[in-house]
Design an enzyme around this catalytic site. Structure first.
Site, short mmCIF file in Angstrom:
data_model
loop_
_atom_site.label_atom_id
_atom_site.label_comp_id
_atom_site.label_asym_id
_atom_site.label_seq_id
_atom_site.Cartn_x
_atom_site.Cartn_y
_atom_site.Cartn_z
N LYS A 109 0.85 -1.19 0.00
CA LYS A 109 0.00 0.00 0.00
C LYS A 109 0.88 1.24 0.00
CE LYS A 109 -3.96 1.87 2.64
NZ LYS A 109 -4.86 1.62 3.79
N SER A 130 -9.92 -0.82 7.00
CA SER A 130 -9.35 -0.68 5.65
C SER A 130 -8.66 -1.90 5.07
CB SER A 130 -8.37 0.48 5.62
OG SER A 130 -9.09 1.68 5.48
N SER A 150 -9.78 1.49 2.79
CA SER A 150 -8.92 2.27 1.93
C SER A 150 -7.83 1.48 1.23
CB SER A 150 -8.27 3.38 2.75
OG SER A 150 -7.38 2.82 3.72
#
Ligand code: GLN
Length: 474
Positions: free
Chosen positions: A66, A165, A141
Site C-alpha cells: 500500500k 481498511s 482504503s
C-alpha cells in the site's frame, strides 16, 4: 520453488504479464517497481540455487505494498497531491522484515487519500475497480492492495487498517485480510493517519498465506513505542487443528436492519457451517456497538488533524509557488495539496480538540471507547472468538456513496469497534450475493490471539470452496 520446478524470475514475470493484461481495467497500482522486483527475484533464485537447507517462506515471492509504507528510494504518495514527488529515505519496519525474508516488491498500490475512505474513490490519482465487477468499488482504503491480490497482480499484499481498511475491501473482493492486534506489528515507517488505531496487516488469497505473512511482519520494534514485546508464535502452527468445542459468539448488534439480505444469509450459513464442524455457537451482547462509528469519527479525525499538521509545504512533497509570505505558503499548499475528504477530517478533528469542545466530544469519545473495549473483554470471558459480517453490504457502485460521507462512513460499522478495542480481526470469503458479488465473514479474537482466529478461519476455508473462485476480468 522448493522443488526447483519454478524460479522466482518466472513467478515475477507471470505477475507482471498479468499486470500488463488486466491493470488498465483494475487500476490497482500507483507505481510499479519492476526493476527492483527483477533484481530481488534474481537474488532469490541465486540464494535458492546455493542453499541446501530450507529458505524463508517469502523468498522470491512478489508482494504489493500500500502506498503509505516507506520503502527506501521508492515514491510514497498516500494517493495525495501533498506528497507529490516524495521519495522515502528509509524503510518501514515491515519492509525490512519482508526484505530479510527475501520478498519481491512489485509496486505501490492505490488507496483513499491518507487511508481516509472505504472505496478508494478518495484517491487523488485514480479509482481502483472491483475485479468482480469493474463498475463497482473494491472497498477501501486498501482497495489497491486488495484488488491486486484478487486479480492475481501479486501473490500477497500489505494494507493498513485504522477502521476496517484491510477487512472491508477483503470482504468486498472475496480475499483474506487480517488486522493484527494493536502493537503486534510495528508502525515505524507507516504514514500516520490515526496513531492509536492504525495497524498494518496482510491481504492474501488464503488463510495459510495470511499466517505466513503475519509470521514475517510481526515483531517487537523499539522504534515504535506502541509495539509490544511478546514472543511471535508460528502462526501456521494451529492451522488444521480441530475446532470441535470452540466457543464462537454471535453478537445480535451485528445483524441490523438495513443490512443487505443476501449478506446476512451468507453469514448465517457460515455460522451453520461452523456448527457442523463442531463449534459451539453462543449468543453474546456487545451493547455499546451503536456508538462505535460516532466515537471513531471523533478519535480518528482528532488524531488525523494532529498527524497531518506536518504537511505544510516545508519538509515533504508539494509546495505552491509564488507565495507572498510563509503563512500564505502554508495555507495555499494545504488548500491545494489535500483533497476534500482529508480537509473535512482535519476540520472535524481540529474542532473536537478545541477548547470548550474537547470535553464534550473528544473526552466523551475516549470514554465510549473504553466501554466498547469492556464489551469485548466481557464477551471473551465466555467465548473463544466472535463471528460477524465484515460489511453490511456487498461492493457498491462507483459514485454511489461519494456525495454522502455518512453513508460511506457506515460501510465500516462492523469493523470500527475492533480498532477501538485494539483486538485482532480477519475477514474471509463466505460466498456470493445473488448478483455474484463476494461476501465476507469477520472473525474476532482476544488481544494477541491471532492464532485462534486463524485456526477458526482455516477450518472454515477447508470446509468450503469460496477462496478458490476467481473473477473473470476479461
Ligand atoms: N473507512 C474508515 C475511514 O474512512 C477506515 C479507514 C481505514 O481503516 N484506514 O476512516
Amino acid at each position: 520453488m522448493r522443488k526447483r520446478e519454478i524460479t522466482s524470475k518466472e513467478i515475477t514475470e507471470s505477475v507482471f504479464a498479468r499486470i500488463d493484461q488486466v491493470e488498465s481495467k483494475v487500476r490497482a497500482y500507483l507505481s510499479l517497481t519492476d526493476e527492483r522486483a527483477y533484481t530481488q527475484a534474481d537474488r532469490a533464485d541465486k540464494a535458492i540455487q546455493s542453499s541446501k537447507e530450507d529458505f524463508p517462506y517469502l523468498l522470491g515471492i512478489p508482494v504489493a505494498i500500500k502506498d503509505n509504507m516507506c520503502t527506501e528510494g521508492v515514491r510514497v504518495t498516500c494517493a495525495s497531491k501533498i506528497l507529490q514527488g516524495f521519495i522515502a529515505p528509509y524503510n518501514a519496519k515491515v519492509i525490512n522484515r519482508l526484505e530479510e525474508n527475501g520478498y519481491v516488491h512489485t509496486g505501490m498500490t492505490n488507496m483513499d487519500e491518507f487511508a481516509m475512505g472505504s472505496s478508494t474513490e478518495n484517491s487523488s490519482c485514480q479509482v481502483t475497480k472491483n475485479p468482480w465487477d469493474i463498475n463497482r468499488v473494491p472497498g477501501g482504503s486498501s482497495g489497491g492492495s486488495v484488488a491486486a491480490v484478487t486479480a492475481d497482480e501479486c501473490i500477497a499484499a500489505l494494507g493498513s487498517d485504522t477502521g476496517g481498511s484491510i477487512r472491508q475491501p477483503a470482504a468486498l473482493c472475496g480475499v483474506v485480510g487480517l488486522k493484527p492486534t494493536y502493537g503486534r506489528v510495528s508502525r515505524y515507517g507507516l504514514v500516520a493517519f490515526a496513531s492509536s488505531l492504525d495497524q498494518i496487516g496482510p491481504i492474501t488469497k488464503d488463510v495459510t498465506d495470511c499466517a505466513i505473512m503475519l509470521n514475517v511482519i510481526s515483531c517487537h520494534d523499539p522504534k515504535d513505542s506502541t509495539s509490544v514485546d511478546l514472543p511471535v508464535p508460528d502462526y501456521t502452527r494451529e492451522l488444521g487443528r480441530d475446532i470441535k468445542g470452540m466457543k464462537l459468539g454471535i453478537p445480535g448488534e451485528y445483524f441490523i436492519s438495513g443490512m443487505e439480505p443476501s449478506v446476512e444469509k451468507r453469514v448465517r450459513e457460515a455460522i451453520r457451517t461452523y456448527e457442523n464442524l463442531g463449534a459451539v455457537i453462543v449468543d453474546i451482547a456487545l451493547p455499546h456497538t451503536e456508538y462505535a462509528v460516532a466515537a471513531y469519527y471523533i478519535i480518528a479525525t482528532a488524531e488525523a488533524s494532529s498527524n497531518l499538521a506536518r504537511y505544510d509545504g516545508v519538509k515533504y512533497g508539494y509546495r505552491i509557488k509564488d507565495a507572498g509570505d510563509l503563512l500564505e505558503m502554508y495555507m495555499k499548499t494545504r488548500d491545494e495539496g489535500f483533497g476534500p475528504e482529508v480537509k473535512r477530517r482535519i476540520m472535524l478533528g481540529t474542532y473536537v480538540l478545541s477548547a470548550g469542545y474537547y470535553d464534550a466530544y473528544y473526552r466523551k469519545a475516549q470514554q465510549v471507547r473504553t466501554l466498547i473495549k469492556g464489551d469485548f473483554d466481557k464477551a471473551f470471558e465466555s467465548v473463544d472468538a466472535i463471528l460477524t459480517p465484515t460489511s453490511p453490504t456487498a461492493a457498491f457502485r462507483v459514485g454511489e456513496k461519494t456525495q454522502d460521507p455518512l453513508q460511506m462512513y457506515l460501510s465500516d460499522i462492523f469493523t470500527i469497534s475492533v480498532n477501538l478495542a485494539g483486538i485482532p480481526g480477519i475477514s474471509i470469503p463466505c460466498g456470493f450475493t445473488e448478483s455474484g458479488l463476494p461476501v465476507g465473514l469477520q472473525i474476532l479474537g482476544k488481544h494477541f490471539d491471532e492464532e485462534k482466529i486463524l485456526q477458526a478461519a482455516y477450518a472454515y476455508e477447508q470446509a468450503t470452496e469460496w477462496h478458490k473462485k476467481k473473477p473473470d476480468i476479461d
